[in-house]
Design a protein around this motif. Structure first.
Motif, PDB file in Angstrom:
ATOM      1  N   PHE A  33      20.148  19.392  41.541  1.00 19.61           N
ATOM      2  CA  PHE A  33      21.376  18.571  41.311  1.00 19.61           C
ATOM      3  C   PHE A  33      21.180  17.509  40.308  1.00 19.61           C
ATOM      4  O   PHE A  33      21.894  17.208  39.345  1.00 19.61           O
ATOM      5  N   HIS A  34      19.999  16.934  40.557  1.00 16.65           N
ATOM      6  CA  HIS A  34      19.483  15.845  39.403  1.00 16.65           C
ATOM      7  C   HIS A  34      19.327  16.485  38.189  1.00 16.65           C
ATOM      8  O   HIS A  34      19.439  15.554  37.052  1.00 16.65           O
ATOM      9  N   LEU A  35      18.557  17.545  37.939  1.00 19.69           N
ATOM     10  CA  LEU A  35      18.493  18.279  36.868  1.00 19.69           C
ATOM     11  C   LEU A  35      19.570  18.504  36.160  1.00 19.69           C
ATOM     12  O   LEU A  35      19.573  18.481  34.739  1.00 19.69           O
ATOM     13  N   ALA A  36      20.456  18.993  36.858  1.00 22.26           N
ATOM     14  CA  ALA A  36      21.929  19.181  36.176  1.00 22.26           C
ATOM     15  C   ALA A  36      22.532  18.038  35.531  1.00 22.26           C
ATOM     16  O   ALA A  36      23.156  17.975  34.557  1.00 22.26           O
ATOM     17  N   LEU A  37      22.481  17.088  36.405  1.00 20.48           N
ATOM     18  CA  LEU A  37      22.908  15.571  35.613  1.00 20.48           C
ATOM     19  C   LEU A  37      22.251  15.296  34.689  1.00 20.48           C
ATOM     20  O   LEU A  37      22.742  14.979  33.627  1.00 20.48           O
ATOM     21  N   ALA A  38      20.860  15.824  34.576  1.00 16.88           N
ATOM     22  CA  ALA A  38      19.982  15.134  33.430  1.00 16.88           C
ATOM     23  C   ALA A  38      20.581  16.081  32.081  1.00 16.88           C
ATOM     24  O   ALA A  38      20.138  15.640  31.168  1.00 16.88           O
ATOM     25  N   SER A  39      20.744  17.368  32.418  1.00 14.59           N
ATOM     26  CA  SER A  39      21.168  18.121  31.341  1.00 14.59           C
ATOM     27  C   SER A  39      22.410  17.688  30.482  1.00 14.59           C
ATOM     28  O   SER A  39      22.841  18.118  29.619  1.00 14.59           O
ATOM     29  N   TRP A  40      23.134  16.992  31.229  1.00 16.03           N
ATOM     30  CA  TRP A  40      24.440  16.660  30.701  1.00 16.03           C
ATOM     31  C   TRP A  40      24.753  15.169  30.228  1.00 16.03           C
ATOM     32  O   TRP A  40      25.373  14.662  29.526  1.00 16.03           O
ATOM     33  N   PHE A  41      23.782  14.171  31.097  1.00 16.93           N
ATOM     34  CA  PHE A  41      23.758  12.984  30.737  1.00 16.93           C
ATOM     35  C   PHE A  41      22.295  12.412  30.131  1.00 16.93           C
ATOM     36  O   PHE A  41      21.526  13.248  29.819  1.00 16.93           O
ATOM     37  N   SER A  42      22.240  11.100  30.005  1.00 16.07           N
ATOM     38  CA  SER A  42      20.905  10.668  29.428  1.00 16.07           C
ATOM     39  C   SER A  42      19.690  10.951  30.445  1.00 16.07           C
ATOM     40  O   SER A  42      19.683  10.666  31.487  1.00 16.07           O
ATOM     41  N   ARG A  43      18.817  11.929  29.959  1.00 11.62           N
ATOM     42  CA  ARG A  43      17.691  12.408  30.745  1.00 11.62           C
ATOM     43  C   ARG A  43      16.751  11.505  31.436  1.00 11.62           C
ATOM     44  O   ARG A  43      16.473  11.411  32.420  1.00 11.62           O
ATOM     45  N   PHE A  85      24.112  24.547  40.756  1.00 10.98           N
ATOM     46  CA  PHE A  85      23.521  23.643  39.690  1.00 10.98           C
ATOM     47  C   PHE A  85      22.636  23.967  38.780  1.00 10.98           C
ATOM     48  O   PHE A  85      22.391  23.705  37.696  1.00 10.98           O
ATOM     49  N   SER A  86      21.728  25.373  38.982  1.00  9.41           N
ATOM     50  CA  SER A  86      21.095  25.933  37.895  1.00  9.41           C
ATOM     51  C   SER A  86      21.989  26.500  36.769  1.00  9.41           C
ATOM     52  O   SER A  86      21.526  26.203  35.417  1.00  9.41           O
ATOM     53  N   LEU A  87      23.028  26.894  37.050  1.00 10.64           N
ATOM     54  CA  LEU A  87      24.081  27.429  35.990  1.00 10.64           C
ATOM     55  C   LEU A  87      24.548  26.251  35.217  1.00 10.64           C
ATOM     56  O   LEU A  87      24.635  26.124  33.957  1.00 10.64           O
ATOM     57  N   LEU A  88      24.623  25.022  35.938  1.00 13.00           N
ATOM     58  CA  LEU A  88      24.962  23.829  35.039  1.00 13.00           C
ATOM     59  C   LEU A  88      23.921  23.271  34.257  1.00 13.00           C
ATOM     60  O   LEU A  88      24.220  22.820  33.166  1.00 13.00           O
ATOM     61  N   LEU A  91      24.185  25.646  31.276  1.00 13.24           N
ATOM     62  CA  LEU A  91      24.983  25.177  30.330  1.00 13.24           C
ATOM     63  C   LEU A  91      24.986  23.976  29.600  1.00 13.24           C
ATOM     64  O   LEU A  91      25.223  23.848  28.518  1.00 13.24           O
ATOM     65  N   GLY A  92      24.483  23.058  30.443  1.00 11.00           N
ATOM     66  CA  GLY A  92      24.204  21.818  29.714  1.00 11.00           C
ATOM     67  C   GLY A  92      23.030  21.790  28.557  1.00 11.00           C
ATOM     68  O   GLY A  92      23.182  21.034  27.571  1.00 11.00           O
ATOM     69  N   GLN A  93      22.067  22.849  28.873  1.00 11.79           N
ATOM     70  CA  GLN A  93      21.007  22.583  27.826  1.00 11.79           C
ATOM     71  C   GLN A  93      21.575  23.614  26.792  1.00 11.79           C
ATOM     72  O   GLN A  93      21.223  23.471  25.469  1.00 11.79           O
ATOM     73  N   THR A  94      22.536  24.428  26.888  1.00  7.13           N
ATOM     74  CA  THR A  94      23.085  25.339  25.672  1.00  7.13           C
ATOM     75  C   THR A  94      24.190  24.601  25.102  1.00  7.13           C
ATOM     76  O   THR A  94      24.144  24.571  23.803  1.00  7.13           O
ATOM     77  N   TYR A  95      24.874  23.967  25.735  1.00  9.26           N
ATOM     78  CA  TYR A  95      26.034  23.334  24.953  1.00  9.26           C
ATOM     79  C   TYR A  95      26.017  21.875  24.679  1.00  9.26           C
ATOM     80  O   TYR A  95      26.787  21.281  24.058  1.00  9.26           O
ATOM     81  N   ASN A  96      25.004  21.055  25.416  1.00  6.14           N
ATOM     82  CA  ASN A  96      24.809  19.668  25.130  1.00  6.14           C
ATOM     83  C   ASN A  96      23.355  19.396  24.888  1.00  6.14           C
ATOM     84  O   ASN A  96      22.684  18.815  25.384  1.00  6.14           O
ATOM     85  N   PRO A  97      22.934  20.031  23.747  1.00  8.13           N
ATOM     86  CA  PRO A  97      21.303  19.694  23.518  1.00  8.13           C
ATOM     87  C   PRO A  97      20.940  18.338  23.159  1.00  8.13           C
ATOM     88  O   PRO A  97      19.822  17.693  23.210  1.00  8.13           O
ATOM     89  N   SER A  98      21.983  17.389  22.816  1.00  3.95           N
ATOM     90  CA  SER A  98      21.732  16.040  22.513  1.00  3.95           C
ATOM     91  C   SER A  98      21.239  15.084  23.881  1.00  3.95           C
ATOM     92  O   SER A  98      20.602  14.266  23.545  1.00  3.95           O
ATOM     93  N   ALA A  99      21.557  15.365  25.026  1.00  6.37           N
ATOM     94  CA  ALA A  99      21.280  14.946  26.094  1.00  6.37           C
ATOM     95  C   ALA A  99      19.625  14.859  26.558  1.00  6.37           C
ATOM     96  O   ALA A  99      19.018  14.326  27.187  1.00  6.37           O
ATOM     97  N   GLN A 100      18.889  16.036  25.610  1.00  5.28           N
ATOM     98  CA  GLN A 100      17.606  16.009  25.737  1.00  5.28           C
ATOM     99  C   GLN A 100      16.856  15.059  25.278  1.00  5.28           C
ATOM    100  O   GLN A 100      16.253  14.511  24.842  1.00  5.28           O
TER     101      GLN A 100
END
Length: 100
Positions: A33-43, A85-88, A91-100
């Protein structure tokens, strides 16, 4: 004051399923859950917050596992949530690489 025996789980397999779902399954759900949030928001912000909120979520999921009637159903729910959450995360790492 001892627990009333009618409320205790009699099956050793159910007890095993509840204990492992509480410890391992709750941990998997909390971390994914927290890693899914981190892949979409500020890591950095999410991972720092995870030190506290992750533990609180893990304990809440432990309580839910022991309140359930069937330990195997809780395992299925926790595995399903971890996969979602793993799917999220993917998807977050694929479509939102700026959050890394």
């Amino acid at each position: 004051m001892p627990a009333n025996p009618k409320y205790l789980t009699k099956s050793k397999w159910q007890r095993f399923a509840k204990i492992t779902a509480a410890i391992l399954g709750g941990y998997f759900v909390s971390v994914t859950f927290h890693l899914a949030l981190a892949s979409w928001f500020s890591r950095a912000d999410i991972l720092i917050t995870m030190a506290f909120s992750g533990f609180i979520l893990w304990v809440a999921l432990m309580v839910v596992a022991f309140l359930a009637k069937n330990g195997w159903k809780i395992w299925l729910i926790y595995l399903f949530l971890s996969l979602v959450f793993s799917l999220l995360i993917y998807l977050g790492q694929t479509y939102n690489p700026s959050a890394q």
